[in-house]
Enzyme design. Structure first.
Site, short mmCIF file in Angstrom:
data_model
loop_
_atom_site.label_atom_id
_atom_site.label_comp_id
_atom_site.label_asym_id
_atom_site.label_seq_id
_atom_site.Cartn_x
_atom_site.Cartn_y
_atom_site.Cartn_z
N GLY A 98 -16.09 2.92 -3.73
CA GLY A 98 -15.97 2.08 -4.91
C GLY A 98 -16.56 2.74 -6.14
O GLY A 98 -16.25 3.90 -6.46
N GLU A 144 -0.07 -1.17 7.01
CA GLU A 144 0.60 -2.42 6.66
C GLU A 144 2.00 -2.51 7.27
O GLU A 144 2.77 -3.40 6.92
CB GLU A 144 0.67 -2.60 5.14
CG GLU A 144 -0.61 -3.09 4.52
CD GLU A 144 -0.45 -3.47 3.06
OE1 GLU A 144 -1.26 -4.27 2.59
OE2 GLU A 144 0.46 -2.93 2.38
N LYS A 194 0.81 -1.21 0.00
CA LYS A 194 0.00 0.00 0.00
C LYS A 194 0.85 1.27 0.00
O LYS A 194 0.59 2.22 -0.72
CB LYS A 194 -0.97 -0.01 1.18
CG LYS A 194 -1.98 -1.16 1.13
CD LYS A 194 -3.09 -0.97 2.13
CE LYS A 194 -4.03 0.12 1.72
NZ LYS A 194 -4.72 -0.15 0.44
N ASP A 222 -5.26 2.94 -3.21
CA ASP A 222 -3.91 3.51 -3.10
C ASP A 222 -3.69 4.60 -4.15
O ASP A 222 -3.12 5.64 -3.86
CB ASP A 222 -2.87 2.41 -3.27
CG ASP A 222 -2.97 1.34 -2.20
OD1 ASP A 222 -3.40 1.67 -1.08
OD2 ASP A 222 -2.64 0.17 -2.49
#
Length: 301
Positions: free
Chosen positions: A223, A141, A41, A253
């Site tokens: 989305g 992450e 990411k 990202d």
């Protein structure tokens, strides 16, 4: 002079398997195709921002393998400042196995590898990249303690801190007030607020919870429906251009990297979200994460 964006986060080597559908538990299916890409990411966001014209530092840790050995060279191709691409000689680089079905949806399994070795002491050693930046962009992450340390460091330097809370973990309450912007997707927003984001009313309620916790600005990505923005003065939803979706890997990202470029160029919020939506829509029309990130001349707004 351009405002510098410092991205702190993960680097992974992505193995992408294209399938007609996702397997059921205990089932073996045959992939249509295997492709290898650079991912993670943090790396995806750094590449997206740099390709769109951002002046980008990237702080990450790679492993003792071919992917790690070539990382700085690969990032320099996109004009990313590679002074703080750190390497751990004891572990391998992060790896992700990504299944992509025929609708372009994905499921991902990640082995963090060297990402788990990016420690607060490394952030201490990389303070120049934070000090010189106007914006700091992070994800989750890398170890949570490292994220917290980086947020505290950047906050005391009066930097604008943007957190993309993915993959989501519960955040300490005192972190929210240090954030200039938080950018969860619908699922992440629900995990952080307890509110299922099923329509614009519920999305607005989730944003309100985050604002009440002290975040200055909230963007919830939706989305194919676009992105919703809210702060104390402004609220809007900007739809995304409909495209033929091939792979949603890295869409968020690309959105975040593009958004930071727009903010660094002092675009207003509506302009910045529209710019990020345009970049993200191009990304999902291609395979891969970093490989799908567009260049500036491709953006339609």
């Amino acid at each position: 002079m351009k405002k510098i964006i410092t991205v702190i986060g993960s680097y992974n080597h992505d193995m992408v398997l294209q399938t007609t559908r996702f397997p059921n538990p205990g089932e073996t299916i045959t992939a249509k195709k295997l492709e290898m890409f650079s991912g993670g990411k943090g790396a995806n966001q750094a590449v997206a921002a740099a390709r769109l014209g951002g002046d980008v530092y990237f702080i990450t840790k790679v492993g003792n393998d071919a992917f790690g050995n070539n990382a700085s060279q690969n990032f320099s191709v996109d004009n990313i400042r590679t002074d703080y691409i750190l390497q751990d000689m004891e572990v391998s680089s992060g790896t992700a196995v990504i299944l992509v079905n025929q609708e372009g949806q994905n499921c991902i399994v990640v082995n963090p590898g060297a990402n788990n070795m990016l420690l607060p002491s490394d952030i201490e050693d990389c303070q120049k990249a934070i000090k010189e930046a106007s914006y700091i962009l992070m994800q989750l992450e890398i170890p949570y303690e490292t994220v917290k340390y980086a947020i505290e460091t950047a906050y005391h330097m009066n930097k604008k801190i943007v957190l993309n809370p993915a993959p989501t973990v519960p955040l300490d309450d005192n972190l929210y007030s240090k954030l200039f912007l938080i950018t969860p997707n619908q699922t992440e927003a629900e995990m952080l607020t307890g509110i299922a984001c099923v329509d614009q009313i519920s999305v607005a309620k989730a944003a309100d919870v985050l604002l009440q916790k002290g975040v200055k600005n909230v963007i919830i990505t939706l989305g194919e429906k676009g992105a919703y923005f809210k702060n104390k003065e402004e609220e809007f939803l900007i739809p995304i251009r409909e495209v033929d979706v091939k792979d949603t890997t890295g869409a968020g990202d690309i959105f975040n990297g593009a958004l930071l470029v727009a903010l660094a160029e002092e675009k207003n919020w509506k302009q910045a979200v529209a710019f990020a939506n345009s970049a993200s829509s191009i990304g999902v029309s291609r395979m891969g994460a970093q490989s799908s990130a567009p260049y500036r001349d491709e953006i339609l707004v």
